[in-house]
Motif scaffolding. Structure first.
Motif, PDB file in Angstrom:
ATOM      1  N   THR A   4       0.857  -1.184   0.000  1.00  0.00           N
ATOM      2  CA  THR A   4       0.000   0.000   0.000  1.00  0.00           C
ATOM      3  C   THR A   4       0.888   1.227   0.000  1.00  0.00           C
ATOM      4  O   THR A   4       1.736   1.385   0.886  1.00  0.00           O
ATOM      5  N   GLY A   5       0.717   2.094  -0.980  1.00  0.00           N
ATOM      6  CA  GLY A   5       1.517   3.321  -1.066  1.00  0.00           C
ATOM      7  C   GLY A   5       0.636   4.548  -1.034  1.00  0.00           C
ATOM      8  O   GLY A   5      -0.376   4.632  -1.742  1.00  0.00           O
ATOM      9  N   ILE A   6       0.981   5.520  -0.190  1.00  0.00           N
ATOM     10  CA  ILE A   6       0.247   6.787  -0.130  1.00  0.00           C
ATOM     11  C   ILE A   6       1.234   7.929  -0.368  1.00  0.00           C
ATOM     12  O   ILE A   6       2.423   7.814  -0.035  1.00  0.00           O
ATOM     13  N   PRO A   7       0.785   9.039  -0.947  1.00  0.00           N
ATOM     14  CA  PRO A   7       1.703  10.146  -1.251  1.00  0.00           C
ATOM     15  C   PRO A   7       2.052  10.948  -0.005  1.00  0.00           C
ATOM     16  O   PRO A   7       1.190  11.233   0.833  1.00  0.00           O
ATOM     17  N   LEU A  22     -10.159  -0.858   3.827  1.00  0.00           N
ATOM     18  CA  LEU A  22      -9.715  -2.237   3.977  1.00  0.00           C
ATOM     19  C   LEU A  22     -10.675  -3.184   3.260  1.00  0.00           C
ATOM     20  O   LEU A  22     -11.902  -3.002   3.305  1.00  0.00           O
ATOM     21  N   PRO A  23     -10.151  -4.231   2.616  1.00  0.00           N
ATOM     22  CA  PRO A  23     -10.994  -5.179   1.867  1.00  0.00           C
ATOM     23  C   PRO A  23     -11.540  -6.275   2.783  1.00  0.00           C
ATOM     24  O   PRO A  23     -10.900  -7.295   3.044  1.00  0.00           O
ATOM     25  N   VAL A  24     -12.734  -6.076   3.325  1.00  0.00           N
ATOM     26  CA  VAL A  24     -13.327  -7.022   4.269  1.00  0.00           C
ATOM     27  C   VAL A  24     -14.773  -7.301   3.871  1.00  0.00           C
ATOM     28  O   VAL A  24     -15.431  -6.492   3.213  1.00  0.00           O
ATOM     29  N   MET A  25     -15.282  -8.475   4.271  1.00  0.00           N
ATOM     30  CA  MET A  25     -16.682  -8.850   4.064  1.00  0.00           C
ATOM     31  C   MET A  25     -17.045  -9.902   5.098  1.00  0.00           C
ATOM     32  O   MET A  25     -16.171 -10.427   5.805  1.00  0.00           O
ATOM     33  N   ASP A  26     -18.356 -10.233   5.183  1.00  0.00           N
ATOM     34  CA  ASP A  26     -18.797 -11.244   6.140  1.00  0.00           C
ATOM     35  C   ASP A  26     -19.678 -12.265   5.437  1.00  0.00           C
ATOM     36  O   ASP A  26     -20.636 -11.895   4.736  1.00  0.00           O
ATOM     37  N   PRO A  27     -19.405 -13.549   5.601  1.00  0.00           N
ATOM     38  CA  PRO A  27     -20.174 -14.594   4.913  1.00  0.00           C
ATOM     39  C   PRO A  27     -21.618 -14.705   5.367  1.00  0.00           C
ATOM     40  O   PRO A  27     -22.456 -15.245   4.630  1.00  0.00           O
ATOM     41  N   ASP A  28     -21.937 -14.244   6.582  1.00  0.00           N
ATOM     42  CA  ASP A  28     -23.299 -14.358   7.099  1.00  0.00           C
ATOM     43  C   ASP A  28     -24.109 -13.086   6.895  1.00  0.00           C
ATOM     44  O   ASP A  28     -25.247 -13.000   7.381  1.00  0.00           O
ATOM     45  N   PRO A  49      -5.149  11.840  -7.446  1.00  0.00           N
ATOM     46  CA  PRO A  49      -5.006  10.446  -7.885  1.00  0.00           C
ATOM     47  C   PRO A  49      -4.953  10.360  -9.404  1.00  0.00           C
ATOM     48  O   PRO A  49      -5.704  11.030 -10.119  1.00  0.00           O
ATOM     49  N   SER A  50      -4.057   9.527  -9.875  1.00  0.00           N
ATOM     50  CA  SER A  50      -3.886   9.366 -11.321  1.00  0.00           C
ATOM     51  C   SER A  50      -4.552   8.112 -11.849  1.00  0.00           C
ATOM     52  O   SER A  50      -4.636   7.922 -13.065  1.00  0.00           O
ATOM     53  N   ILE A  51      -5.034   7.227 -10.952  1.00  0.00           N
ATOM     54  CA  ILE A  51      -5.576   5.928 -11.360  1.00  0.00           C
ATOM     55  C   ILE A  51      -7.058   5.862 -11.008  1.00  0.00           C
ATOM     56  O   ILE A  51      -7.471   6.245  -9.915  1.00  0.00           O
ATOM     57  N   THR A  52      -7.846   5.363 -11.932  1.00  0.00           N
ATOM     58  CA  THR A  52      -9.269   5.089 -11.690  1.00  0.00           C
ATOM     59  C   THR A  52      -9.593   3.713 -12.274  1.00  0.00           C
ATOM     60  O   THR A  52      -8.847   3.170 -13.099  1.00  0.00           O
ATOM     61  N   PHE A  53     -10.721   3.153 -11.834  1.00  0.00           N
ATOM     62  CA  PHE A  53     -11.204   1.903 -12.398  1.00  0.00           C
ATOM     63  C   PHE A  53     -12.293   2.213 -13.412  1.00  0.00           C
ATOM     64  O   PHE A  53     -13.205   3.000 -13.146  1.00  0.00           O
ATOM     65  N   LYS A  74      -1.293   0.774  -9.294  1.00  0.00           N
ATOM     66  CA  LYS A  74      -0.071   1.337  -8.719  1.00  0.00           C
ATOM     67  C   LYS A  74       0.624   2.182  -9.775  1.00  0.00           C
ATOM     68  O   LYS A  74       0.947   1.686 -10.868  1.00  0.00           O
ATOM     69  N   ASP A  75       0.855   3.485  -9.461  1.00  0.00           N
ATOM     70  CA  ASP A  75       1.480   4.358 -10.453  1.00  0.00           C
ATOM     71  C   ASP A  75       3.009   4.299 -10.365  1.00  0.00           C
ATOM     72  O   ASP A  75       3.579   3.561  -9.556  1.00  0.00           O
ATOM     73  N   HIS A  76       3.646   5.108 -11.208  1.00  0.00           N
ATOM     74  CA  HIS A  76       5.107   5.070 -11.320  1.00  0.00           C
ATOM     75  C   HIS A  76       5.788   5.481 -10.016  1.00  0.00           C
ATOM     76  O   HIS A  76       6.886   4.995  -9.704  1.00  0.00           O
ATOM     77  N   ASP A  77       5.153   6.355  -9.214  1.00  0.00           N
ATOM     78  CA  ASP A  77       5.742   6.794  -7.945  1.00  0.00           C
ATOM     79  C   ASP A  77       5.605   5.758  -6.841  1.00  0.00           C
ATOM     80  O   ASP A  77       6.268   5.860  -5.810  1.00  0.00           O
ATOM     81  N   GLY A  78       4.711   4.786  -7.042  1.00  0.00           N
ATOM     82  CA  GLY A  78       4.461   3.799  -5.997  1.00  0.00           C
ATOM     83  C   GLY A  78       3.196   4.061  -5.216  1.00  0.00           C
ATOM     84  O   GLY A  78       2.942   3.388  -4.209  1.00  0.00           O
ATOM     85  N   VAL A  79       2.373   5.020  -5.642  1.00  0.00           N
ATOM     86  CA  VAL A  79       1.100   5.315  -4.984  1.00  0.00           C
ATOM     87  C   VAL A  79       0.051   4.340  -5.503  1.00  0.00           C
ATOM     88  O   VAL A  79      -0.118   4.184  -6.722  1.00  0.00           O
ATOM     89  N   THR A  80      -0.669   3.692  -4.580  1.00  0.00           N
ATOM     90  CA  THR A  80      -1.697   2.740  -4.981  1.00  0.00           C
ATOM     91  C   THR A  80      -3.072   3.396  -4.977  1.00  0.00           C
ATOM     92  O   THR A  80      -3.324   4.367  -4.264  1.00  0.00           O
ATOM     93  N   SER A  81      -3.964   2.815  -5.772  1.00  0.00           N
ATOM     94  CA  SER A  81      -5.325   3.332  -5.891  1.00  0.00           C
ATOM     95  C   SER A  81      -6.201   2.719  -4.810  1.00  0.00           C
ATOM     96  O   SER A  81      -5.754   1.948  -3.964  1.00  0.00           O
ATOM     97  N   ARG A  82      -7.470   3.054  -4.859  1.00  0.00           N
ATOM     98  CA  ARG A  82      -8.435   2.390  -3.988  1.00  0.00           C
ATOM     99  C   ARG A  82      -8.557   0.935  -4.437  1.00  0.00           C
ATOM    100  O   ARG A  82      -8.183   0.562  -5.555  1.00  0.00           O
ATOM    101  N   LYS A  83      -9.121   0.101  -3.581  1.00  0.00           N
ATOM    102  CA  LYS A  83      -9.262  -1.320  -3.881  1.00  0.00           C
ATOM    103  C   LYS A  83     -10.395  -1.562  -4.878  1.00  0.00           C
ATOM    104  O   LYS A  83     -11.310  -0.725  -5.038  1.00  0.00           O
ATOM    105  N   HIS A  84     -10.321  -2.700  -5.532  1.00  0.00           N
ATOM    106  CA  HIS A  84     -11.448  -3.175  -6.344  1.00  0.00           C
ATOM    107  C   HIS A  84     -11.520  -4.681  -6.159  1.00  0.00           C
ATOM    108  O   HIS A  84     -10.614  -5.410  -6.559  1.00  0.00           O
TER     109      HIS A  84
END
Length: 731
Positions: A181-184, A193-199, A295-299, A384-394
């Motif tokens: 995970t990279g932040i500027p 955070l990527p979390v979910m619940d099976p129930d 941010p330079s990255i989008t989905f 993840k961009d060239h500087d090492g900054v990561t986007s939001r999760k998908h």
């Protein structure tokens, strides 16, 4: 090849959530060098599978330092590691609640992904245990040799009691593990955070405490965690303690909460009571960025929504059909890559193209699940961009060997159906509850949380107290997420309001004011007050000067410091009055009431107080200032003294001496008078002869002077000498 349909999407707002607490973490940051730390984090989840507990864990290591070995590369993806110590002798074990010594897997795993810049590896492993205990904790302690001397622990709690709402054993929350995970640097960032619940339970996140994670759990200098959305807010600036080029360990505990009161066997759990918990540990890298916080990255829009649920049917599983999911990434900068957290047996290919100033990256993944992977699996990608900054999760949630129960639309009214593994859950609209949202909630059930008040008009409505919101007042407002505290101040929130804990030399509600009084410039207990970046001292009595360091001479300042004739004596920082008799007090202003304090009048005399003194009124027969003398005794004593001092013979002698002296004086006077009468004529004759003698001398003197004048004139005129002589003779 077919791809299963996406039947529902699950964002952060699907299930009811409560207690939106923003927690301020302030710990000393121990910065790890990027080449020295090996263990980068991990997570574990579990569910019941045919009367056994199936565990799935994922772990991150620096590339070449984990179980994959020093020559680890992309060609090792899908391979099971068999590395020796310390990985082969470090096990998941039961730490709490087990009757017997229960041991699980070691640290070896199947390599699922590798990355570069910085280099990392991730792996996943699956193991099972028999259900011999009801409530217990499984833990893994990472050796200190893999964590720069710290003993890091991962722990999960297990409760195998049957839920009355699902008629089954609860399943733990599930989390994907961010490998990087990279932040500027210099920017405010949000890491979800990527979390979910099976129930279909409500998932919340909190900071892990040291009893759960060991040493060095969290190294973030300052961050805020939104428990309900599982989002971490960071202001990565030097004033907050962050340094560009460093990475920080993060440790979070993920818990599931029931959406409404349920029973585990005979125990009732309310919506604010957690059922189980899992760990989630990873690192956040603070990197210099050239995008100026934009941010330079989008989905791309053609992606499935984040947290979409895909059912991979039992038929697809039986026919070995690939589970396929593409991810489309768009960026304003070239050289965009991605990082991923996948289960075992996923293969990935990428393709790049660009149009104008947009650069596109397609991540095409295929997965043929294993039998032990039945159930919920979470697959996540980050750009993840060239500087090492990561986007939001998908992320995509794959339900393996599942049928889509939501196709039959079992939920009543406007309720939302959540497709779960081999079951479904209904997310009810406000005012309804039950398995299919068929029951109305009334105020008699006290549905409003956090002391909210309930009203009912065809359906219930909650009126929330200050600081809370939501249909059930279950969400707490999060004012700290906007970073209101300035100049390095730390924010803490409670019931929707916040408080700033300011660093040295700053104060104010938001730490916006320079605190010139922090250095305590006022001496001798002077009171310091801030004044537009400066200060002013209010000195206590006895001191003066800008910093109250100079002694104030009160005696010289005023002649009335001591009243009623008291003497003023100056001391350092004060003065003292020496009072005259009858007066007391700091300034000799208090009259001493001798009558009440001392009873100075004796023999029943009456005392009357006067300013600075007193007077006694004596009874008959007594006298004196204090009525201490008997008047009869005093008079007799005086008479006796007179007799003893002047006896009668002595008085006669004194009278005779005085009379004799008087007669002697008269005789002497008469004798002197007769003697003066006899010598008086002789004295007159003597005076007459003396007078004639003085007259003759005066005449002779005048004659001599005239003769001298005549001789002087004759010398000047010789021709008339005879004349001159005659004149002189005639004269």
């Amino acid at each position: 090849m077919t791809r299963s349909a996406i039947v529902s999407s699950r964002g952060t707002g699907i299930a009811m959530k409560e207690n939106n607490v923003v927690v301020c973490l302030l710990l000393a940051a121990v910065l790890f060098d990027l080449t020295s730390c090996t263990f980068l984090g991990g997570t574990i989840s579990w569910r019941e599978n045919r009367m056994k507990i199936r565990y799935i864990y994922r772990m991150n290591f620096d590339l070449g330092t984990g179980p994959c070995g020093s020559g680890c590369s992309a060609t090792d993806i899908g391979s099971k590691t068999v590395t020796g110590r310390p990985f082969s002798d470090t096990y998941w074990t039961c730490s709490v609640g087990c009757l017997n010594n229960v041991t699980g897997s070691d640290l070896n795993y199947v390599v699922t992904a590798v990355g570069d810049n910085p280099d990392w590896e991730q792996g996943e492993n699956i193991f099972q245990q028999r259900m011999t205990d009801t409530m217990f904790t499984m833990s893994l302690t990472i050796p200190a040799t893999l964590t720069n001397g710290n003993r890091i622990t991962l722990s999960t709690t297990i409760d195998t009691r049957v839920r009355n709402d699902t008629q089954g054993i609860n399943s733990s929350p599930v989390a994907a593990l961010p490998p990087y995970t990279g932040i500027p640097f210099g920017c405010v960032s949000n890491v979800t955070l990527p979390v979910m619940d099976p129930d279909g339970d409500v998932v919340k996140c909190r900071w892990t405490n040291s009893s759960e994670c060991g040493q060095g759990c969290n190294e973030l200098p300052e961050a805020y965690l939104d428990e309900n959305s599982c989002s971490i807010y960071l202001n990565a600036t030097s004033s907050k303690g962050y340094t560009a080029g460093h990475r920080y360990r993060v440790s979070v505990t993920v818990e599931d909460f029931p959406r409404f009161p349920i029973k585990l066997a005979s125990k009732v759990l309310l919506p604010n009571q957690p059922i189980n918990s899992i760990p989630l540990q990873f690192h956040i890298n603070v990197v210099p960025s050239s995008t100026h916080c934009k941010p330079s990255i989008t989905f791309d829009k053609k992606n499935f929504p984040d947290n979409s649920v895909a059912s991979y049917s039992f038929m697809d599983f039986h026919n070995h059909v690939d589970f396929v999911f593409p991810i489309y990434i768009s960026s304003t900068r070239p050289n965009t890559t991605f990082v991923q957290s996948f289960p075992q047996m996923v293969t990935t290919t990428t393709s790049k193209n660009h149009s104008g100033n947009r650069h596109y990256l397609e991540v095409y993944s295929k997965w043929r699940p294993l039998p032990q992977q039945l159930g919920e699996n979470i697959l996540c990608v980050w750009g993840k961009d060239h500087d090492g900054v990561t986007s939001r999760k998908h992320c995509i949630i794959g339900l393996i060997a599942d049928s889509n129960e939501c196709i039959s639309r079992p939920c009543h009214g406007s309720a939302t159906c959540l497709n779960l593994y081999m079951k479904y859950a209904c997310s009810c609209p406000p005012g309804f509850r039950g398995g299919n949202c068929q029951e109305k909630i009334t105020c008699a059930e006290n549905p409003c949380l956090n002391n909210g008040s309930c009203s009912f008009n065809s359906t219930f409505s909650c009126h929330c107290n200050k600081g809370f919101m939501g249909n059930f007042c279950q969400y707490e407002k999060q004012p700290c997420s906007s970073f209101p505290c300035k100049n390095g101040g730390r924010c803490s929130s409670s019931r929707g309001s916040y408080k700033c804990m300011c660093h040295t030399n700053f104060l104010g509600q938001n730490c916006e004011t320079f605190d010139a009084c922090h250095s305590t410039p006022c001496l001798n207990n002077g009171t310091c007050k801030n004044l537009n970046g400066s200060f002013v001292c209010q000195c206590p009595p006895g001191w003066k000067g800008t910093d109250c360091s100079q002694d104030l001479n009160e005696c010289a300042q005023s002649t009335s410091m001591c009243s009623n004739g008291g003497t003023c004596i100056n001391h350092i920082g004060s003065f003292v009055c020496h009072c005259k008799s009858g007066w007391t007090g700091n300034s000799c202003t208090q009259d001493i009431d001798e009558c009440s304090h001392y009873s100075p009048c004796h023999n029943n005399g009456t005392c009357r107080n006067t300013p600075g003194s007193f007077s006694c009124t004596c009874h008959k027969g007594w006298m004196g200032a204090n009525c201490q003398l008997s008047s009869h005794l005093v008079m007799n004593d005086v008479n006796e003294k007179e007799k003893s001092l002047f006896p009668l013979p002595l008085l006669y002698i004194l009278a005779g001496i005085i009379l004799g002296c008087l007669l002697l004086g008269i005789c002497i006077y008469l004798i002197f008078k007769r003697y003066r009468a006899k010598i008086q004529p002789k004295l007159k004759d003597c005076h007459s002869v003396e007078s004639n003698r003085r007259d003759s001398k005066d005449l002779q003197s005048k004659s001599n002077k005239n003769l001298q004048r005549a001789k002087a004139k004759a010398k000047l005129k010789p021709k008339v000498k005879g004349r001159v002589v005659r004149q002189s003779l005639e004269f």
